[in-house]
Design a protein around this motif. Sequence first.
Motif, mmCIF file in Angstrom:
data_model
loop_
_atom_site.group_PDB
_atom_site.id
_atom_site.type_symbol
_atom_site.label_atom_id
_atom_site.label_comp_id
_atom_site.label_asym_id
_atom_site.label_seq_id
_atom_site.Cartn_x
_atom_site.Cartn_y
_atom_site.Cartn_z
ATOM 1 N N HIS A 85 6.640 -62.526 7.520
ATOM 2 C CA HIS A 85 7.318 -61.908 6.382
ATOM 3 C C HIS A 85 8.648 -61.290 6.830
ATOM 4 C CE1 HIS A 85 7.392 -58.391 3.271
ATOM 5 N NE2 HIS A 85 8.159 -59.383 2.868
ATOM 6 N N ARG A 86 8.563 -60.183 7.578
ATOM 7 C CA ARG A 86 9.783 -59.524 8.060
ATOM 8 C C ARG A 86 9.661 -59.093 9.513
ATOM 9 N NH1 ARG A 86 11.067 -55.192 3.619
ATOM 10 N NH2 ARG A 86 12.311 -54.332 5.329
ATOM 11 N N ALA A 87 8.890 -59.906 10.266
ATOM 12 C CA ALA A 87 8.884 -59.824 11.739
ATOM 13 C C ALA A 87 8.216 -58.590 12.317
ATOM 14 C CB ALA A 87 10.300 -59.952 12.295
ATOM 15 N N ALA A 88 7.370 -57.923 11.567
ATOM 16 C CA ALA A 88 6.656 -56.773 12.120
ATOM 17 C C ALA A 88 5.617 -57.232 13.143
ATOM 18 C CB ALA A 88 5.958 -55.992 11.007
ATOM 19 N N PRO A 89 5.320 -56.409 14.167
ATOM 20 C CA PRO A 89 4.221 -56.739 15.081
ATOM 21 C C PRO A 89 2.890 -56.625 14.353
ATOM 22 C CG PRO A 89 5.106 -54.571 15.578
ATOM 23 C CD PRO A 89 6.012 -55.165 14.554
ATOM 24 N N LEU A 90 1.995 -57.555 14.638
ATOM 25 C CA LEU A 90 0.717 -57.622 13.926
ATOM 26 C C LEU A 90 -0.368 -56.797 14.592
ATOM 27 C CD1 LEU A 90 0.966 -61.419 13.219
ATOM 28 C CD2 LEU A 90 0.989 -59.643 11.465
ATOM 29 N N VAL A 91 -0.401 -56.775 15.926
ATOM 30 C CA VAL A 91 -1.354 -55.943 16.649
ATOM 31 C C VAL A 91 -0.559 -54.931 17.454
ATOM 32 C CG1 VAL A 91 -3.103 -57.749 16.715
ATOM 33 C CG2 VAL A 91 -1.514 -57.531 18.621
ATOM 34 N N GLN A 92 -1.095 -53.721 17.548
ATOM 35 C CA GLN A 92 -0.348 -52.609 18.130
ATOM 36 C C GLN A 92 -0.809 -52.247 19.533
ATOM 37 O OE1 GLN A 92 2.226 -51.408 16.231
ATOM 38 N NE2 GLN A 92 1.638 -52.936 14.716
#
Length: 370
Positions: A85-92
Amino acid sequence: MSIAEDLPESGASAPETLPASWYWQPEAWAIERKEIWAKSWVLVGMASQFAATGDYVSAAIAGLPVFAIKGKDGEIRAFHNICRHRAAPLVQECAGHIDRISCPYHRWLYDFEGRLHGAPTMDIDKSQYGLFPARCEVWRGFVFVNLDENAVPVSTWLQDLADAALRHPIEKMFLGRQFTVEADINWKTYCDNYAEAWHIPTIHPGLNSAVDMQTYRIDTIGDTLQSHSVDARDGGKTDGLWVWRFPGLFFNMYNWGMNIGQVEPLGPTKMRLTYRYLFNELDPSKEKERDELIEWAYMVAKEDIAICNGVQANLQTGIYDRGRLSPVHENGVIQFQNMVAAAHKRHADEQSISRSGAQALPNMACGVPL
């Protein structure tokens, strides 16, 4: 001066080191991440960390975030840690468990095979927005990821290492401790240090008192493998056999177990070291003994990082450009730096051809013909 012009000159009797600028210059890092790291298998975890569906481990490859996760079918797959979607990290976290892959930013939802299942309020073709995949394979109980879809299988990539006398049944070993250390040094600064034993008497007094340096031997095997061995001194804590598969995977074997070290470059002047200490058994009554051995090994690692910090700072002063390497004491450094220089040369040749079709640079790396 350009990267191409910086290629080391000849001098096989005592070849020049790599240029100092390659240890901090963003352009050099861009070449190495493309030509070396993005084409290498990188250890991200142990298969035992993926016991249940949804168990995952994250890592950085060539500075790019990835994660591996176990699917409902039992397969471990790897993906870039980037929402479509807008390149956010999925796992932290570095490792953990999730029931579904849900973006924490805007809740795009993916399954464990990387397919997009939910994009709230958006009418899009979900089949076109699955996660970016990466190759993932398991070797002897360890999970590896590679960004190059054309890479050879990990078993082939590690064949020379497996043939170099791995003396422990690593599939049956138990993880005693794992931790990471970050340092503001270029990954090559650390590897140059690892590639020679000349510094042990001055930098590692504890290790020097434990091993017989007269028996220390470094064997360079092909272009990408290096083996170090040494006998224990009478009364010393350990002997050692260290096998390094370039660019950054170290199997450090001792009479008490194994430490698997790993370099993860995070940028031109930043890297992460991961240490995994494995034992043949985890008898609770021997926990204190294991802790002492781990602390002893970690002491050696901290001594390496301390000297590398000083070297890195001086490489960036602009005073020092190149040194010379001893074929007697630094054959391992020569082999490693040849590998790096060859990667820079490949890039320079490709750029030269793409720009003008001009004649490629001479086939020389770190003073030694390729």
